[in-house]
Design a protein around this motif. Structure first.
Motif, PDB file in Angstrom:
ATOM      1  N   ASP A 155       0.855  -1.186   0.000  1.00 54.52           N
ATOM      2  CA  ASP A 155       0.000   0.000   0.000  1.00 54.52           C
ATOM      3  C   ASP A 155       0.896   1.243   0.000  1.00 54.52           C
ATOM      4  N   GLN A 157       1.694   3.286   2.178  1.00 54.75           N
ATOM      5  CA  GLN A 157       2.495   3.444   3.389  1.00 54.75           C
ATOM      6  C   GLN A 157       3.635   2.422   3.471  1.00 54.75           C
ATOM      7  N   ARG A 159       3.233  -0.863   3.538  1.00 52.69           N
ATOM      8  CA  ARG A 159       2.830  -2.130   4.163  1.00 52.69           C
ATOM      9  C   ARG A 159       2.581  -3.170   3.073  1.00 52.69           C
ATOM     10  N   ALA A 172       6.606  -4.991   5.931  1.00 53.53           N
ATOM     11  CA  ALA A 172       6.567  -3.592   5.502  1.00 53.53           C
ATOM     12  C   ALA A 172       7.938  -3.212   4.965  1.00 53.53           C
ATOM     13  N   HIS A 174      10.597   0.130   4.270  1.00 52.97           N
ATOM     14  CA  HIS A 174      10.956   1.534   4.490  1.00 52.97           C
ATOM     15  C   HIS A 174      11.959   2.001   3.439  1.00 52.97           C
TER      16      HIS A 174
END
Length: 681
Positions: A155, A157, A159, A172, A174
């Protein structure tokens, strides 16, 4: 190729001569002969100087002239041996990079198209979508395109919403590539360690923002993780048949190796020197003096991708080791090989010098005969001693000429054997490029056949005007990404064409295709199966307004609820420019970048049908007779021979296709293709 003997090459020759056994033998043989020559000349001068001082001065002068010719010969031998070694290594490095760039070019289309997949878009729009169903869809994609190690959907973000690789789970990410991809309208290519691949190694990731049609805000990010390890292993195994004494490396922009065909002698993670200003360099490999050849990729279809280089390393002992040259016709090579004139010119000069010396020795014998009867006693003794000395000089001349001839023949045969190997290698690698390309075609038709709109609309009793517009729009969109096709078309369960990607082909609607590949396609029930047309002239491929031969790949369109095929998708490969491009990419070139004069290549099916040719004397689709030795080749095998045409000598190599990954290897499709390469010698 060593286009001229610059200072770098001259310096390299001096450093590498100690590793050239042929040069060592040449020096040893001629040093012994020169010592004998000196001994004979000194003996003659001591015993016969009274009557033949001028003759022995000439013999000593001739020895010095011969020494210069011997120096020229050994220099030429060394230069040609170095040129041979670099010529054997250079295509390996260049082909490795070109094959990878061709492969990765296909990935840019994959990620761009898959990011618009309606099922993925709906999955993200629904929030808590059908996770097992989405994983099954991605698994179906990877089953078709087996070059991917993992596929992830995230998504905005970062995730992870769904991931295929359960062995390396990611919850997730980063990684900055997520934000970079969300902000881009195009694909993003990343190569470095990333938390999307938690094993710590550099990963090659193709990512693209996922957007609903007509909206700007991204729903998420699609990431395709390329199977670089599997790709490198398959590529290196194909090279090993011709480069088993070489280490092949893939280097990043810093020169650090991330893949190696010999991880023990040339480990990954090390930085290797690359000199872009020269065609080769001398380095240390496995603790030994070695040759290194590095090549970048020139890109493909405008795609440049990562700034990688391929490097090939070979120890000097191996690069210049003696190779078998049995069975070569030395006189044919000497007479017709283009490069032989450089070598035989030195030999001819030596022969002229030896001829002059032989004539002088003969004149000396005549003079001795005249002196032996009515000269002073010391002169008679000298005249009696002169004939055996001059006889020894004549024998020395014969032996010298023989050795010049032997070493020249040896080098002619060595270089010719190397060119025969080059021809086999280029044929093998060119047909592998073909297999790799057509592997993608088998993948494409099978995946596109799973398009939900195709399955739903073709399952209906008829196609409405609105549905037709939808089918045409999807086909046209696909074709805009995958430009190697002249047309994509859908046909129904009766083999009738119902939709095409190209507006110029839409006059064929309602036309029934009665070809066997359509019947075979409609009988398939497994979405992993496909059918391919024979390579022959078809009205569905008219690149220049005239029907031409091509391959059409076809896969069944199965109804959403399962069951018998409701139609199929046919994809018409743009064979004329695509196959010609494959041949052109691997043909050897001169220093100016032009294809070597006389170099040519062609593809031909084992049944004798010409698929493509770099020369106009062979037309795609026509039949040609193939030698029995070529027809006897098994998958992945090759052969080579010399061929003389109008006084020009060629090395001709032929290789049979071996398939790529599962393509032509899993029993779904069989079609042996031969590639023939003809290189001027």
């Amino acid at each position: 190729m060593l286009c001229d003997l610059d200072s770098h090459t001259k310096s390299a020759v001096e450093k590498l001569i100690p590793f050239m056994p042929e040069i060592g033998r040449c020096r040893t043989v001629f040093a012994q002969l020169e010592r004998q020559w000196t001994w004979i000349a000194l003996t003659g001068k001591i015993n016969c100087n009274a009557i033949a001082s001028t003759l022995f001065d000439f013999i000593f002068k001739t020895r010095d002239t011969f020494g210069l010719l011997r120096h020229d010969l050994t220099g030429m031998l060394a230069e040609k041996l170095l040129e041979k070694a670099v010529r054997e290594m250079s295509p390996v490095a260049q082909v490795v990079m070109d094959i990878i760039k061709r492969n990765l070019y296909e990935r840019t289309a994959d990620v761009s198209f898959l990011a618009t997949d309606g099922e993925i878009i709906r999955f993200l729009q629904e929030g808590a979508g059908d996770m097992p169903g989405m994983r099954a869809r991605l698994q179906a994609y990877r089953a078709k395109y087996s070059v991917y190690r993992d596929i992830l959907v995230l998504d905005p973000q970062g995730r992870v919403r769904v991931q295929l690789d359960a062995a390396r789970p990611v919850s997730a990410s980063h990684d900055p590539l997520i934000g970079q991809t969300l902000a881009s309208q195009d694909f993003v290519e990343t190569f470095r360690p990333t938390d999307l691949s938690p094993d710590g190694n550099a990963a090659l990731v193709y990512s693209h923002a996922i957007r609903a049609e007509g909206t700007a805000a991204p729903l998420g990010v699609l990431c395709l993780v390329f199977d670089m390890e599997g790709e490198a292993a398959d590529l290196f195994s194909g090279m090993a048949r011709f480069a088993n004494d070489m280490a092949v490396l893939l280097l990043d922009e810093r020169g650090e190796a991330f893949a190696s065909s010999n991880a023990i002698a040339a480990p990954v993670g090390r930085v290797y020197h690359c000199d872009s200003a020269t065609s080769f360099s001398i380095t240390g490999f496995g603790g030994k003096t070695s040759l290194a050849v590095s090549r970048p990729s020139e890109g493909y279809q405008g795609y440049t991708g990562q700034p990688w280089r391929a490097q090939v390393l070979c120890s000097a002992q191996s690069a210049f080791a003696d190779r078998p040259t049995d069975g070569l016709d030395a006189e044919l090579v000497r007479r017709e090989a283009d490069f032989s004139a450089q070598l035989t010119s030195i030999e001819e000069q030596a022969s002229d010098v030896m001829g002059d010396l032989t004539l002088a020795a003969l004149n000396g014998q005549i003079m001795a005969a005249r002196q032996s009867g009515n000269a002073r006693e010391d002169e008679r003794h000298a005249a009696q001693a002169l004939p055996p000395i001059l006889d020894a000089v004549r024998k020395m001349c014969v032996q010298m000429e023989r050795e010049f001839h032997r070493f020249t023949n040896g080098l002619l045969n060595t270089v010719t054997a190397s060119r025969l190997n080059d021809a086999s290698f280029l044929a093998s690698i060119t047909v592998e490029i073909m297999d790799r390309n057509l592997y993608e075609r088998a993948n494409d038709c099978r995946w596109w056949a799973l398009t939900p709109d195709f399955r739903k609309i073709l399952a209906q009793p008829s196609v409405s005007r609105g549905d037709l517009a939808r089918l045409e729009g999807v086909l046209e969109y696909i074709n805009s990404y995958y430009t190697v096709y002249s047309n994509l078309f859908l046909y129904n369960a009766h083999g009738v064409i119902v939709a095409c990607s190209r507006p110029s082909e839409r006059g064929r609607y309602g036309e029934q295709i009665s070809e066997d590949y359509v019947r075979r396609t409609l009988a398939l029930t497994d979405s992993n199966d496909f059918a391919v047309s024979p390579f022959r002239v078809t009205e569905l491929y008219r690149p220049d307004g005239e029907a031409r031969p091509s391959y059409i790949y076809s896969a069944p369109v199965l109804p959403p609820e399962g069951g018998a095929a409701v139609g199929g998708i046919g994809i018409v490969f743009d064979s004329l420019p695509q196959f010609e491009g494959m041949l052109d990419d691997t043909l050897p070139r001169d220093c100016a970048g032009a294809v070597l004069k006389g170099a040519a290549g062609f593809f031909v099916e084992a049944g004798g049908v010409v698929v493509a040719s770099s020369t106009p004397d062979m037309t795609p689709g026509e039949n040609c007779r193939l030698p029995a030795e070529w027809l006897a080749l098994g998958q992945g095998e090759c052969a080579s021979h010399l061929e003389s045409v109008d006084g020009v000598l060629y090395a001709v190599g032929c290789a049979c296709s071996r398939g790529y990954r599962e393509y032509k290897r899993d029993g779904r499709y069989a079609n042996d293709v031969l590639c023939v390469m003809r290189l001027p010698i």
